[in-house]
Design an enzyme around this catalytic site. Structure first.
Site, PDB file in Angstrom:
ATOM      1  CG  MET A   1      -1.860  -1.200   1.241  1.00 50.81           C
ATOM      2  SD  MET A   1      -2.945  -1.318  -0.170  1.00 50.81           S
ATOM      3  CE  MET A   1      -4.107  -0.016   0.192  1.00 50.81           C
ATOM      4  CB  CYS A   2       3.129   3.101   1.056  1.00 52.36           C
ATOM      5  SG  CYS A   2       4.044   2.351   2.416  1.00 52.36           S
ATOM      6  NE  ARG A   3       6.106  -0.486  -2.932  1.00 51.31           N
ATOM      7  CZ  ARG A   3       6.313  -1.816  -2.940  1.00 51.31           C
ATOM      8  NH1 ARG A   3       7.184  -2.344  -3.789  1.00 51.31           N
ATOM      9  NH2 ARG A   3       5.670  -2.592  -2.106  1.00 51.31           N
TER      10      ARG A   3
END
Length: 275
Positions: A1-3
């Protein structure tokens, strides 16, 4: 859901790590190559970094996509650091928290980020609220699963746990309360990095010229990048990386290294994670 990405090593401009590489974190905000969940990370971004002789990091965070911020390129071109943590966000659940929900979260010398999602949030973690000092859940920076996970980690750090222990114990505690959660956590104090691979991708690079990068995915095609196995705790300094397997709460827990044990000559900790 992110990096997300953390770095320790010789002083570098932020942009050399976050913007200039061909598959940089900046580019991963719209074109990640290895992201398993979600496709675009446009719900906020942030970077925290350390200045010489100042143990408390500075932060720059915004609620929108990093590519829409005209100041970011200038900032990363001129600011230099020996340690940073940065993230681009794809919100699990849309909310009104704005840049307060964007990693990195911070307290004292620490920077923290969470790549993943807590299953069944928020009901699944309601039983863990009494384990925190009463003021902590009342003063969460954002009403998100990541902010609550950070509160759990921070409570352990303030109680005296080392960084690797705090991450390992929090992952196991949250997994027990919310099975199926994805908990790639990243933490730095400016001198070392602790991170977990738990449900999503994690890689590290020991740079030939010195320094260590830990990231959700490689920012270039350097063959020295190494993937961290799932269910693993990583502890890194600017020169060394130590990987320790983590086990599900139903299994006998493996011992967790201290953050300092990744440094040259540092022995692994014999301290056992708590359930």
């Amino acid at each position: 859901m992110c990096r997300h990405l953390a770095y320790l090593g010789p002083e570098e401009p932020l942009g050399r790590l976050l913007v200039e590489p061909p598959h940089s974190l900046y580019r991963q905000s719209w074109a990640p190559r290895r992201q398993r969940y979600g496709t675009v990370n446009a719900d906020g971004f942030g970077v925290g970094w350390y200045a010489t002789e100042d143990p408390v990091p500075a932060r720059y965070r915004r609620a929108g996509p990093v590519w829409a911020d005209p100041s970011f390129a200038d900032l990363t071109r001129v600011v230099r650091t020996t340690a940073l943590l940065a993230a681009v966000r794809d919100a699990t659940v849309p909310g009104p928290d704005g840049e307060a929900a964007a990693a990195p979260f911070a307290a004292g010398p620490w920077l923290f980020s969470h790549n993943g999602a807590v299953a069944g949030w928020p009901r699944s973690l309601a039983p863990l609220v009494p384990r925190l000092p009463a003021v902590d859940p009342l003063s969460l920076e954002a009403r998100t699963d990541s902010a609550f996970v950070w509160a759990l980690v921070l409570a352990r750090l303030r109680a005296g746990d080392d960084e690797g222990q705090a991450l390992a114990d929090t992952v196991l505690e949250v997994t027990e309360a919310a099975p199926g959660s994805r908990l790639n956590l990243m933490l730095t104090n400016g001198e070392a990095i602790a991170a977990t691979a738990w449900g999503d991708t994690l890689w590290y690079l020991s740079r030939p010229g010195g320094g260590t990068v830990v990231a959700s995915e490689p920012y270039d095609d350097d063959p020295h990048w190494r993937e961290v196995p799932d269910r693993t705790l990583l502890a890194a300094s600017g020169t060394d990386v130590l990987l320790t397997p983590l086990k599900d709460p139903s299994d006998t827990l493996a011992s967790s290294p201290t953050l300092g044990s990744a440094r040259a000559g540092g022995p692994p900790s014999s301290k056992e994670p708590r359930t």
